[in-house]
Every structure is written in structure tokens, then in C-alpha cells.
Enzyme design. Structure first.
Site, PDB file in Angstrom:
ATOM      1  N   GLU A 100     -14.001  42.272   0.395  1.00 35.53           N
ATOM      2  CA  GLU A 100     -14.676  41.683  -0.881  1.00 35.53           C
ATOM      3  C   GLU A 100     -15.516  43.381  -2.215  1.00 35.53           C
ATOM      4  OE1 GLU A 100     -16.782  37.226  -2.090  1.00 35.53           O
ATOM      5  OE2 GLU A 100     -17.806  38.951  -2.086  1.00 35.53           O
ATOM      6  N   HIS A 145      -5.327  41.008  25.341  1.00 37.58           N
ATOM      7  CA  HIS A 145      -4.217  39.818  25.362  1.00 37.58           C
ATOM      8  C   HIS A 145      -3.590  38.733  24.599  1.00 37.58           C
ATOM      9  CE1 HIS A 145      -5.511  40.520  30.129  1.00 37.58           C
ATOM     10  NE2 HIS A 145      -6.493  41.252  29.434  1.00 37.58           N
ATOM     11  N   LYS A 181     -12.184  29.993  -7.963  1.00 36.46           N
ATOM     12  CA  LYS A 181     -13.037  28.880  -8.709  1.00 36.46           C
ATOM     13  C   LYS A 181     -12.625  27.902  -9.918  1.00 36.46           C
ATOM     14  CE  LYS A 181     -16.998  31.176  -6.963  1.00 36.46           C
ATOM     15  NZ  LYS A 181     -18.528  31.759  -6.563  1.00 36.46           N
TER      16      LYS A 181
HETATM   17  O1  LIG Z   1     -24.906  32.990  -2.887  1.00 41.03           O
HETATM   18  P1  LIG Z   1     -23.566  32.649  -3.558  1.00 41.03           P
HETATM   19  O2  LIG Z   1     -24.298  32.886  -4.749  1.00 41.03           O
HETATM   20  O3  LIG Z   1     -23.582  30.716  -3.202  1.00 41.03           O
HETATM   21  O4  LIG Z   1     -22.853  32.901  -3.152  1.00 41.03           O
HETATM   22  C1  LIG Z   1     -21.956  33.105  -1.935  1.00 41.03           C
HETATM   23  C2  LIG Z   1     -20.996  34.062  -2.480  1.00 41.03           C
HETATM   24  O5  LIG Z   1     -20.020  33.697  -3.266  1.00 41.03           O
HETATM   25  C3  LIG Z   1     -19.443  35.092  -3.515  1.00 41.03           C
HETATM   26  O6  LIG Z   1     -19.455  34.662  -5.266  1.00 41.03           O
HETATM   27  C4  LIG Z   1     -18.339  34.635  -4.150  1.00 41.03           C
HETATM   28  O7  LIG Z   1     -17.349  34.332  -3.079  1.00 41.03           O
HETATM   29  C5  LIG Z   1     -20.017  35.874  -2.627  1.00 41.03           C
HETATM   30  O8  LIG Z   1     -20.458  37.096  -3.444  1.00 41.03           O
HETATM   31  C6  LIG Z   1     -20.602  35.126  -2.335  1.00 41.03           C
HETATM   32  O9  LIG Z   1     -21.375  35.668  -1.165  1.00 41.03           O
END
Ligand SMILES: O=P(O)(O)OC[C@H]1O[C@](O)(CO)[C@@H](O)[C@@H]1O
Length: 637
Positions: free
Chosen positions: A418, A447, A552
Site C-alpha cells: 500500500e 512443502h 471503494k
Molecule cells: O482505519 P480505517 O480508516 O477504517 O481504514 C482501514 C484501511 O483502509 C485503507 O484506508 C485503505 O484500504 C487503509 O489504508 C486502512 O488501513
């Protein structure tokens, strides 16, 4: 910082990193010397790379040009001579055992106080490469120094990047931030002590105290706590932890069912920096429903860890939850293990969080030296750059030979991918950077996929994590004369390292004495800093994640489309007689004929969950189906 007794055992430590030095003559590998002229050109000819001498902020174009070569290598037919396509670094690694021993001794990094070693001898970087990279490392050290002083190191989001202050609050750039860090740590320790000691208890549990933790969070709000729980929780922790880290109803039901009547003595910790992540919100709503159904008052057992004034924070405040702990704007999710996110669950499991912080702080200190050879994070970044050409051309396979470190690779997957997986560099050039991480544990993986690593496609380098102490003192026994179970594990690691290297597969080995809060804190800090330094070498912003937003947003659009589909289906299902519709008809009535495929998937999913009925046809031939709702909702017409 106030010292707290109980679960937050205080520790003090002084730092003195030390490198093993040797009078042995240095014999670094001469990988480039034995390469074919064209391959040598790829690796070492700085004259051919105009940017090379002023490589301060972006990967050399020449290195970026490696990509086509490698895709040729991957796609080459079976009868194609592999020597014509094997990438440059797979050839010419030093093989003479005595020269390798000298290289091992010459490059071995040791942090005496942490009992941590870093062996980079089986990565074939040359002296020339090391020298070429030196100015770029100095630039990245300056960038890290500025970051630690409070610079806006995450420019896109206009944020400081302060996870290093969490374990050395005196480094925080303002007294206010220092106070915030110290106060939060004290509050975590006090709360954990009170819960473990039974002072804070659930209102209606026969146990009379909290026995379980249900952690609801995802990504950086789950992976650190999961890794640390697996690595460090005692066999019989004061509170056992389980996780809801997805919006999978089956998974959520499973966790709640496993808790059974212990739901009444479960502390639910909802973790979300933003406070608005849909998966976490859904997990919370599902858990709250389970509490309602069990006749329990969720607010008396709920704890929120989130940014002040987030949706989650406001919900917890308005509903009067048991406790709230802050997440700071300047701590990213994937580097939040040393914030309340990681520390609260750890302390509740009886893990010495001050030792974790001490280990991380000692490691940070070691990583502040500007001498690359004495800086373990820089050495890691150097190896990553060499092994993957600074463009992620090779994957990083992480293999801890210790069951308790199983989740380290999963944790690193987010931290590294990330952070480094970015489309654009800091100057706006499209670079599509990244470094792929995968792995589980040794010797188990021997394995499974190590056959391919040894003999198959050469698209990786390995990081072995070695733990010297097999068992607590006094518990070992010889299962055959002179040999313990742990000796086998040791042998498997060493054997795999040698066998891979013999076949030109490079590796790094990180060794710790034991898996302790201190060594785990140090490992986390080591990789956090290596990612920061590497990101600086390749000139990308390691602290944002713009790519995640696309998925998202698309998910939101699917759910919005589903609502429109439901409206159309409801209208047709309220008719007399009911009018079953094809996906095409639904798409037309929703005025989105181009979304036909998604509409088909939506109705198929609804049918599989008894929320819609297939009147005709079958999902195997999508055009054939006709669908309607079992119930007509007149109110929505
Ligand atoms: O802590 P939050 O805001 O719920 O985000 C959870 C995760 O989602 C992200 O923003 C994106 O996947 C990550 O960087 C983060 O750790």
C-alpha cells in the site's frame, strides 16, 4: 511518561548499535564481471544512463527499461534457451564458499541490544552499485530527518507522518503532540490494567470480568493487532482476541457464534482511523444486532479507536460507549501498530507494550545513522532496490521460520504494497511502482511453493526471518541423538537458503534471538523505516493510498445500482399478475442498458440469497432468466 505497573510493564533502555567488524579482506561479489556484455550494460554502465550520476529522486530510466526484457523472459516458450533470457542478476553470484564467508562477515549487521542481525550477503549487489547509490541514500536520510521533524511528508493529503514519535514522544515536533502521545499511552495502560484487573467489568456477565476481545477493523486497523496477537499473546491471555476484518456475513456469524454466551463478557473494540470504512461499520452493526438479540447493552462493552470527531467517534460519544481512544491524523493506518490501534489490544492480552515501544525506539535510533552499512533499514532498502531493479521487477517472499510469526508477511503485504504500489512519483511521472510481498512460514512452505522458487520462474528474492531460541530454557529435548525438533527447523532454513542461492536465487536473512515484545517492536520499526527510505529512493509518496479509492467508489456505485434495480423489480412485482423481468428489461427500465452485466450479477446474487425469485431460466445462461421479488412493498411504489 508516567510509569504504569501491571500489563504495561515499564522498561528503560539505552541504545548502542554495533556492527560486527572483521579484519578479513573484503571480497564483495563481482556479479557484474561475469555477466554478458549486454546484461552488464543493464546493471552497471552508468554512462549509458544519463540520470544515473544525478539520481536523487527518480529511478533510472535504464532500469525502467528492464520491464520488457523480463516479460520476454516470462513468456519465453519452453524450448527457448533460458540463458538468453534470464535476467542479469541471476548470473554471476559469488559461489566460492570462502569468499562468501568473507562477504557474510563484511556485511553482517548486528544490533547488540536488540539481539538482531541482518545478513545481506546473499544479495549480489556490487561495490559499484553501493557507491552509486550512496548519494541517493544521503538524500533519503535527509528526507527521513525532515519527516521526523514534522515536515508535510504526505503532500497529497497535506499531512505530517509521525509514527516514529509514538515510541519516542520527545521527538514530536510540538509539546502538544508530545502530550497527546503520552496521555494516550497512559490512558491505554490504565484502561487495560482496569479491565484485566476486573475494575472495569461487563454489566451482566456471570464471569464478572471481561474474558474476550472482539476487534472490528480492517487493513491497518486489523493487520498489526492480528500479527502481534499471533506473535506475542501468551497461551492463556487475560482476554482472548478474535477479529472481524471483513464484511463477510458468514465470517461475522462465525466469530459471534464462537463467542457464544461469552458475548456477555466480550469487550468490542471498533477500530477505524477514518471512522467511516464500510466494512468496519457493517461489522459494528452486525455485532450490535447480536448484542440486542442477546439482551445486552452494547454501549457498556464497546470501545472506539478513531480520529476525533469522526463518524465512529461521534457515534461512540452519543451512545455513551465504555471508552474512546484517539487515532492521530499524522499516523497512517498501516503504520499504526504503536498507536492505540495496536497497543490497546496488545495490553489487554497481557503483552508488554512498553517493551514493544522500546524495541521500536531502539530500532529507529539505529536507523537514523547516515552510514548505510550501519543502518539496517537502509541495507534492506538497498537490497530491495538491487534485487528488484528499483522498479519492483522481483517479488519479496517473506519466510519466517517460526509459527508465531506467521502473519508477519501478511502484515508486511499492506505496509509495503500500500506504501510503494503507486502509479505516479512525486514529480507526477507515471512510474507504476511497487514491490510484491507474499509468504507464510518455513518450513511449511517448503512443502508447498518452494519447489517453484528453487527451479521455476525467477521472479523473486527471499527474506528469511530466523529466530535463534527454539523454546524457553529447560523445555528442549533430543528427539534423536544430538538433534532437537528446533534443529530441524534451523536445518530447513539453512538448507533452503543454500539451495536457493546455489540456483542464483538471492536472499536476505533477518535474525532475532527470540520472539518478544521488544524484537517484534524492532521488526515493525525496521520495516516501517525500510519502506520510508525505499520510497524516498524511488521518489514516491509512501503515505497515501489513492488507488484504494477507485475500488471503494466502484463498490458504492454497485450498491446504488442495486437500489435502482430493487425499485424497478418492486414495481414489476407489485403488478397483478406479477411481471418477471429479464436483465435487459431491468437495465432498460433503470435507463442504464450499458450496465446489463452488473445488473445480471446483482439479480443472481439476490436470487442466491432468497431475496429475489427466478421465474424462468437459470443463472448458467444469463439471457434466459426472468426474475421478480417474492414480496411486493407497496410503500415504496
Ligand atoms: O482505519 P480505517 O480508516 O477504517 O481504514 C482501514 C484501511 O483502509 C485503507 O484506508 C485503505 O484500504 C487503509 O489504508 C486502512 O488501513
Amino acid at each position: 511518561m508516567a510509569s504504569v505497573s501491571g500489563v504495561c510493564t515499564s522498561s528503560s533502555s539505552t541504545f548502542k548499535p554495533e556492527r560486527i567488524t572483521s579484519r578479513a579482506t573484503r571480497t564483495a561479489t563481482t556479479a557484474s564481471a561475469s555477466l554478458s556484455p549486454s546484461l552488464r550494460f543493464l546493471r552497471n554502465d552508468s554512462a549509458s544512463c544519463p540520470n544515473r550520476s544525478k539520481l536523487v529522486s527518480r529511478p533510472c530510466d535504464r532500469l525502467l527499461h528492464l520491464r520488457p526484457t523480463q516479460s520476454v523472459a516470462r513468456e519465453a516458450p519452453a524450448n527457448f534457451s533460458s540463458s538468453e533470457v534470464v535476467p542479469k542478476e541471476s548470473k554471476g553470484l559469488e559461489k566460492d564458499p570462502i569468499s562468501l564467508w568473507h562477504r557474510y562477515v563484511e556485511w553482517l549487521y548486528q544490533h547488540k541490544e536488540l539481539g538482531l542481525y541482518l545478513d545481506v550477503s546473499r544479495i549480489g549487489f556490487t561495490d559499484e552499485f553501493f557507491k552509486e547509490m550512496e548519494p541517493r541514500f544521503q538524500a533519503s536520510f535527509r528526507a527521513m530527518e525532515e519527516l521526523e521533524r514534522g515536515a508535510i511528508a504526505n503532500p497529497d493529503e497535506g499531512r505530517m507522518v509521525g509514527h516514529y514519535w509514538l515510541r519516542s514522544s520527545h521527538l514530536a515536533p510540538t509539546p502538544f503532540l508530545r502530550l497527546q502521545i503520552d496521555k494516550t499511552l497512559d490512558a491505554i495502560c490504565k484502561f487495560a490494567d482496569d479491565v484485566v484487573g476486573g475494575k472495569i467489568k461487563p454489566p451482566s456477565s456471570p464471569a464478572g470480568r471481561f474474558t474476550q476481545i472482539l476487534s472490528v477493523g480492517i487493513g491497518g486497523s486489523a493487520l498489526g493487532p492480528q500479527f502481534v496477537a499471533e506473535a506475542l499473546a501468551p497461551d492463556n491471555p487475560p482476554l482472548k482476541i478474535r477479529f472481524i476484518d471483513n464484511t463477510d456475513p458468514g465470517g461475522i456469524d462465525h466469530q459471534i457464534a464462537q463467542l457464544g454466551s461469552e458475548l456477555a463478557s466480550t469487550l468490542v473494540i471498533v477500530i477505524s482511523k477514518s471512522g467511516g470504512t464500510p466494512e468496519t461499520r457493517n461489522g459494528l452493526l452486525e455485532v450490535q444486532k447480536a448484542f440486542r438479540e442477546a439482551g445486552l447493552d452494547f454501549s457498556k462493552q464497546g470501545v472506539a479507536i478513531t480520529q476525533e470527531n469522526s463518524l465512529l467517534d461521534n457515534t461512540a460519544r452519543i451512545e455513551g460507549w465504555l471508552a474512546r481512544f484517539p487515532m492521530f491524523d499524522w499516523v497512517g493506518g498501516r503504520t499504526s501498530e504503536m498507536s492505540a490501534v495496536g497497543l490497546l489490544p496488545a495490553a489487554l492480552q497481557g503483552i508488554d507494550i512498553k517493551e514493544m515501544l522500546a524495541g521500536a525506539s531502539l530500532m529507529d535510533e539505529a536507523n537514523r545513522t547516515t552510514v548505510v552499512k550501519n543502518n539496517p533499514a537502509a541495507l534492506l532498502a538497498l537490497c530491495w532496490y538491487w534485487a528488484s531493479d528499483g522498479v519492483g521487477s522481483k517479488d519479496m517472499v517473506v519466510l519466517p521460520y517460526k509459527d508465531s510469526l506467521l502473519l508477519f508477511s501478511r502484515y508486511l503485504q499492506q505496509l509495503v504494497m500500500e506504501s510503494l504500489g503507486k502509479e505516479f512519483d512525486l514529480d507526477g511521472n507515471r512510474v507504476n511502482q511497487g514491490l510484491t510481498v507474499y509468504g507464510n512460514k518455513g518450513s511449511t512452505d517448503q512443502h508447498a511453493y518452494i519447489q517453484q522458487l528453487r527451479e521455476g520462474v525467477h521472479n523473486f528474492f527471499v527474506t528469511f526471518i530466523e529466530v535463534l531460541r527454539d523454546r524457553p530454557p529447560g523445555h528442549d529435548w533430543e528427539l534423536e541423538p544430538g538433534v532437537t525438533c528446533g534443529d530441524y527447523l534451523f536445518g530447513m532454513l539453512q538448507g533452503t537458503r543454500s539451495a536457493l542461492y546455489a540456483n542464483n536465487r538471492e536472499s536476505i536473512t533477518v535474525t532475532v534471538q527470540e520472539v518478544t515484545p521488544r524484537s517484534v517492536g524492532a521488526l515493525i520499526a525496521l520495516y516501517e523505516r525500510a519502506v520510508g527510505i525505499y520510497a524516498s529512493l524511488i521518489n514516491i509518496n509512501a503515505y497515501h493510498q489513492p488507488g484504494v479509492e477507485a475500488g471503494k467508489k466502484a463498490a458504492g456505485e454497485v450498491l446504488a445500482l442495486q437500489k435502482r434495480v430493487l425499485t424497478v423489480l418492486n414495481e414489476a412485482s407489485c403488478k397483478e399478475p406479477v411481471e418477471p423481468l429479464t436483465p435487459e428489461e431491468i437495465a432498460d427500465r433503470c435507463h442504464v442498458p450499458e450496465d446489463i452485466e452488473m445488473i445480471y450479477k446483482i439479480v443472481a446474487h439476490m436470487a442466491a440469497n432468497d431475496r429475489a425469485i427466478i421465474a424462468e431460466g437459470s443463472c448458467g445462461s444469463p439471457r434466459s432468466i426472468k426474475i421478480y421479488l417474492g414480496e411486493c412493498n407497496v410503500d415504496e411504489l
